[in-house]
Design a protein around this motif. Sequence first.
Motif, short mmCIF file in Angstrom:
data_model
loop_
_atom_site.label_atom_id
_atom_site.label_comp_id
_atom_site.label_asym_id
_atom_site.label_seq_id
_atom_site.Cartn_x
_atom_site.Cartn_y
_atom_site.Cartn_z
N HIS A 92 0.81 -1.22 0.00
CA HIS A 92 0.00 0.00 0.00
C HIS A 92 0.85 1.27 0.00
O HIS A 92 0.32 2.37 0.21
CB HIS A 92 -0.96 0.00 1.18
CG HIS A 92 -0.31 0.04 2.53
ND1 HIS A 92 0.98 -0.40 2.77
CD2 HIS A 92 -0.78 0.48 3.74
CE1 HIS A 92 1.26 -0.24 4.05
NE2 HIS A 92 0.22 0.30 4.65
N MET A 93 2.16 1.13 -0.27
CA MET A 93 3.05 2.29 -0.26
C MET A 93 4.07 2.13 -1.38
O MET A 93 4.58 1.03 -1.61
CB MET A 93 3.75 2.42 1.10
CG MET A 93 4.58 3.68 1.27
SD MET A 93 5.13 3.86 2.98
CE MET A 93 6.16 5.33 2.84
N THR A 94 4.39 3.21 -2.06
CA THR A 94 5.29 3.14 -3.21
C THR A 94 6.71 2.82 -2.77
O THR A 94 7.15 3.23 -1.68
CB THR A 94 5.31 4.47 -3.97
OG1 THR A 94 5.93 5.47 -3.15
CG2 THR A 94 3.92 4.92 -4.37
N CYS A 188 1.20 6.70 4.12
CA CYS A 188 1.88 6.08 2.99
C CYS A 188 2.20 7.13 1.92
O CYS A 188 1.62 7.13 0.83
CB CYS A 188 1.01 5.01 2.39
SG CYS A 188 0.74 3.56 3.42
N SER A 190 3.87 9.04 -1.11
CA SER A 190 4.39 8.48 -2.36
C SER A 190 5.89 8.67 -2.49
O SER A 190 6.55 7.93 -3.21
CB SER A 190 3.69 9.13 -3.56
OG SER A 190 4.00 10.51 -3.64
N GLU A 325 -11.20 11.15 0.93
CA GLU A 325 -10.23 10.91 -0.14
C GLU A 325 -8.77 11.04 0.30
O GLU A 325 -7.88 11.05 -0.54
CB GLU A 325 -10.48 11.89 -1.30
CG GLU A 325 -11.87 11.80 -1.90
CD GLU A 325 -12.12 10.51 -2.66
OE1 GLU A 325 -11.22 9.67 -2.73
OE2 GLU A 325 -13.24 10.34 -3.17
N THR A 327 -6.85 9.04 2.40
CA THR A 327 -6.08 7.88 2.87
C THR A 327 -5.97 6.83 1.78
O THR A 327 -6.73 6.81 0.81
CB THR A 327 -6.71 7.23 4.11
OG1 THR A 327 -7.90 6.53 3.73
CG2 THR A 327 -7.02 8.26 5.19
N VAL A 328 -5.01 5.92 1.98
CA VAL A 328 -4.84 4.78 1.08
C VAL A 328 -5.79 3.66 1.44
O VAL A 328 -6.38 3.01 0.57
CB VAL A 328 -3.38 4.27 1.16
CG1 VAL A 328 -3.21 2.96 0.40
CG2 VAL A 328 -2.41 5.31 0.62
N THR A 334 -2.61 9.47 2.14
CA THR A 334 -2.04 9.74 0.82
C THR A 334 -1.31 11.09 0.89
O THR A 334 -1.35 11.78 1.92
CB THR A 334 -3.13 9.83 -0.24
OG1 THR A 334 -4.02 10.90 0.13
CG2 THR A 334 -3.94 8.54 -0.35
N ASP A 335 -0.69 11.48 -0.21
CA ASP A 335 -0.07 12.80 -0.25
C ASP A 335 -1.10 13.90 0.04
O ASP A 335 -0.78 14.90 0.69
CB ASP A 335 0.57 13.05 -1.62
CG ASP A 335 1.76 12.17 -1.88
OD1 ASP A 335 2.18 11.44 -0.96
OD2 ASP A 335 2.29 12.20 -3.01
#
Length: 355
Positions: A92-94, A188, A190, A325, A327-328, A334-335
């Motif tokens: 779930h993380m790049t 998480c 990016s 919108e 969170t992952v 998210t960013d």
Amino acid sequence: MKTNFFLLCLLLAISANAQIVYHDASAFPLLGKATETTLTRYERLPDSLRNISRKPLWELGRNSAGLAVRFRSNSTRIAAKWEVLLNRNMNHMTPTGIKGLDLYCLQDGKWLFAGSGRPQGKVNEATIVKDMLPEEREYLLFLSLYDGVTSLSIGIDSLSQISGPATELPVRKKPVVFYGTSILQGGCASRPGMAHTNILERWLNRECINLGFSGNALLDLEIAYVMAGVDASVFVLDFVPNAGVEQIKERAGEFYSIIRSKHPDTPVLFVEDPIFTHSRFNRTVAREVKDKNETLQAVFRSLKKRGEKNIYLLSSEDIIGHDGEATVDGVHFTDLGFMRYAKVLYPILKKHMKD
């Protein structure tokens, strides 16, 4: 005019043909450490805790979240070689966020994104940015969030120069010290620069120290002592997503008191559990968030009642917005989530930071 253009073209042609020469990053300042007494350079916890802290906490301390190298160069390209400790992967993380690098350049007093070092595995080499004019620039290189950097070299053109920074930005005196969970560690984002502590370091132009430990912000008292060893401008306590109700009741007051005993006037900001996006559907999660936030509020009221000054409580209501919108997976940011959180924290920290 033609002469200047010719000289510029000549310089660019020479630089394009120059080979990359690597310089060990240990020659340059490293931001984001609470202590210098670590086993290796790019770790976060003192070596004295190796056989004291819980094993998962100690291992997470070897991740390089929040650490950043400052340097200056006139190179037309910046490259890096680095090796990581674990070569960790998550679903779930790049990889760039987990074990990559992130480069920023100072322009007119602001830090602007220049490029990322994308990892290939345990041992990595990448050109982060290229085809620049051969001008002196100040750089800030953020390290991996969820793996530990074990070695790092910065590459420049063989005809260029690299040195320590010419200006002390971000300011290193009176850093902001953060303690918290996987979210604080950067899960998480990016890429490393998008963790909220790194965003705030750029916006505030003040060093930030990230003591985020994924799943392990359980109010271990030795971490309070580590924090108390820093002459901070603000302490941010963001442990609620990990700590249970009983742990908050039993340890939060003592954790705070350890810090306060060394810093009687420094602002301390407690942060509530975020309203996780899936809590609108998951009743168990919604109840847990409510119970833990009410427990933190009770601890905070108790501290205020006994006369504690310069303590503040940040409500979780608007931390990541209300559109679901940010969170992952319902929890980890998210960013977008990190940017929203940084925007909430920025005016609070700016107001209370000591010079």
